[in-house]
Scaffold this active site. Structure first.
Site, PDB file in Angstrom:
ATOM      1  CD  GLU A 257      37.448  19.066  39.950  1.00  0.00           C
ATOM      2  OE1 GLU A 257      38.338  18.419  40.652  1.00  0.00           O
ATOM      3  OE2 GLU A 257      36.158  19.093  40.655  1.00  0.00           O
ATOM      4  CB  CYS A 291      38.640  17.274  44.821  1.00  0.00           C
ATOM      5  SG  CYS A 291      37.891  18.770  44.079  1.00  0.00           S
TER       6      CYS A 291
END
Length: 495
Positions: A257, A291
């Site tokens: 991720e 993010c």
């Protein structure tokens, strides 16, 4: 620097093999309070011998049990107990997370509740997930599709939201029957210690969860160790490329991720004041150190100036300060080097000719802490550095588009594909545009992420998915048994 007290019982040790063990060296990691710049606590820095020991404990626990041999329901009971213990430690999380990463205390104190919810949601899959199901074989009498634990898992956690990310890696791994080496970030090891204490409190079998803290060079030994079957990593795309290449050398499984440079596509029917308020609020969370933040704001050229003015007005009013002050709306960045990084990108935006509409410096009333002003750039070229590279701070780039097709083109013109959003009053139009965006999640009129279903990215934003619906599969290997008869329990099963 004076040291304050962190709510951790064994900060001088590692949790390996169900015990708090002494480190192999005197190397230390200092955790600095992001608001005061003072030493908060220290932990040992793992060396090669510590990594080997942790991997050995996890390998022993997987190969010789009993953890992989328990039923899923039996393992689920441990998950529920760990979740309840973390919920009980909510205020401890509330003390640690702001000092490590700069998140507001009002948000941080909910970290235990969130962890309990995640562990509980994965535990609930014990009775519903198709770990075994009949499947008609092309030859043989009976087929059984079985999903088994992938094995020993190395879980590598970043510093921005440790407990949430730990929960979404450890909970599915444990339910699947895997054993885990949890490698904490040097900037934010506290939550790893809390989950180790929770594992100890609930009597998790020895070696099922092992917790160490290490910097990048030693962490790479965890990725390279042939006894580790899978790596699950959250962090930068640059680090993810390195991990993927190492895993590829030995065909180890990996879930990555990674970074994002997510677009908010503002369509021509959306009220710019409403969009500005929504985007500004979202970017305040964790000081933009997220993010999936919507940091590229793509808007019709005719509405660019109005949106830029609205964003500058709302973002400039954000109160930046001590994360433990109830009046603060945004805290500091996690570290001095992180502030230096953000300031470098701001300087680059200015030098490249973007319009600095608000922010760009350090708050004048704060003489300590890793603070930066909420910053908005306008007239940003999508090919520029600030539009293409992940800044990981409270910096927004407003990018003009010729029309809707051009807006979609700009949104997709990036190496990333983690998150996006479409701002429009027409839900059908939102659905249509969302279908054209190359992104793992697309929200409507807000910044949306949902670990309860699926989280992960297209392109260089990662490989695989996390979340309760999609995040269990990466910790399972699929085996197809072709049998010459029906085993016990499947006498009446249909295929």
């Amino acid at each position: 620097m004076s040291e304050t007290t962190a709510p951790i019982s064994h900060a001088d040790r590692f949790y390996i093999g169900g015990q708090w063990v002494e480190p192999s060296s005197d190397a230390k990691i200092s955790v600095i309070d992001s608001d005061t710049e003072q030493l908060y606590f220290t932990v040992p820095e793992a060396q090669a011998a510590d990594i080997r020991r942790a991997v050995g404990a996890a390998r022993e626990a997987f190969d010789h049990g009993p953890w992989p041999w328990l039923t899923h329901e039996q393992r689920a009971e441990y998950l529920r107990a760990i979740g309840a213990e973390l919920k009980r430690r909510s205020e401890d999380i509330g003390q640690i997370w702001p000092r490590e990463s700069g998140v507001l205390h009002a948000v941080a104190r909910g970290g235990g509740i969130g962890a309990d919810r995640t562990f509980g949601a994965f535990a609930a899959l014990a009775s519903t997930y198709p770990f075994e199901e009949p499947a008609k074989p092309s030859a043989g009498q009976f087929g059984l599709l079985v999903r088994e634990p992938v094995g020993v898992v190395g879980a590598i956690i970043p510093w921005n939201a440790p407990m949430g990310l730990i929960s979404n890696k450890v909970a599915p791994a444990l339910l699947a029957g895997c054993t885990v080496i949890l490698k904490c970030s040097p900037e934010a090891p506290g939550e790893g210690y809390l989950i180790a204490e929770a594992a100890e409190a609930v009597g998790l079998p020895a070696g099922v969860l092992n917790v160490v803290t290490a910097d990048r060079e030693v962490s790479e030994l965890l990725v390279r160790d042939p006894r580790v079957d899978k790596i699950t990593f959250t962090g930068s795309t640059a680090a993810g490329r390195r991990i993927a290449s190492i895993c590829g050398e030995r065909i180890a499984r990996c879930t990555l991720e990674l970074g994002g440079k997510s677009a908010a596509v503002i369509l021509d029917d959306m009220d710019v004041e409403t969009a500005a308020q929504t985007l500004s609020r979202a970017e305040c969370f964790l000081s933009g150190q997220v993010c999936s933040s919507l940091t590229r704001i793509v808007v019709p050229r005719s509405r660019h100036d109005d949106l830029l003015e609205a964003l500058a007005a709302t973002f400039s009013q954000v109160r930046v300060g001590d994360p433990f002050d109830a009046a603060s709306q945004m805290g500091p960045l996690a570290a001095e080097r992180q502030r230096d990084r953000v300031e470098g990108y701001i300087a680059k935006g200015v030098s490249d000719g973007a319009t600095l509409a608000t922010g760009g410096g350090r708050p004048k009333d704060l003489d300590r802490g890793w603070y930066v002003e909420p910053t908005v750039f306008g007239n940003v070229d999508n090919a520029s550095v600030i539009a293409q590279e992940e800044i990981f701070g409270p910096v927004l780039s407003v990018i003009p588009a010729a029309d809707e097709d051009d807006a979609v083109r700009i949104a997709n013109d990036t190496i990333y594909g983690l998150n996006a959003s479409v701002f429009t009053n027409d839900v059908n139009r939102a659905r249509q545009v969302a279908g054209r965006l190359r992104s793992g999640t697309v929200g409507h009129n807000a910044m949306r992420t949902d670990f309860g279903v699926s989280f992960g990215g297209f392109k260089q934003s990662g490989i695989g998915r996390e979340g309760v619906h999609e995040g269990l599969a990466p910790f399972l290997e699929v085996k197809f048994m072709v049998l010459e008869g029906r085993p016990e329990g499947y006498e009446n099963a249909t295929m």
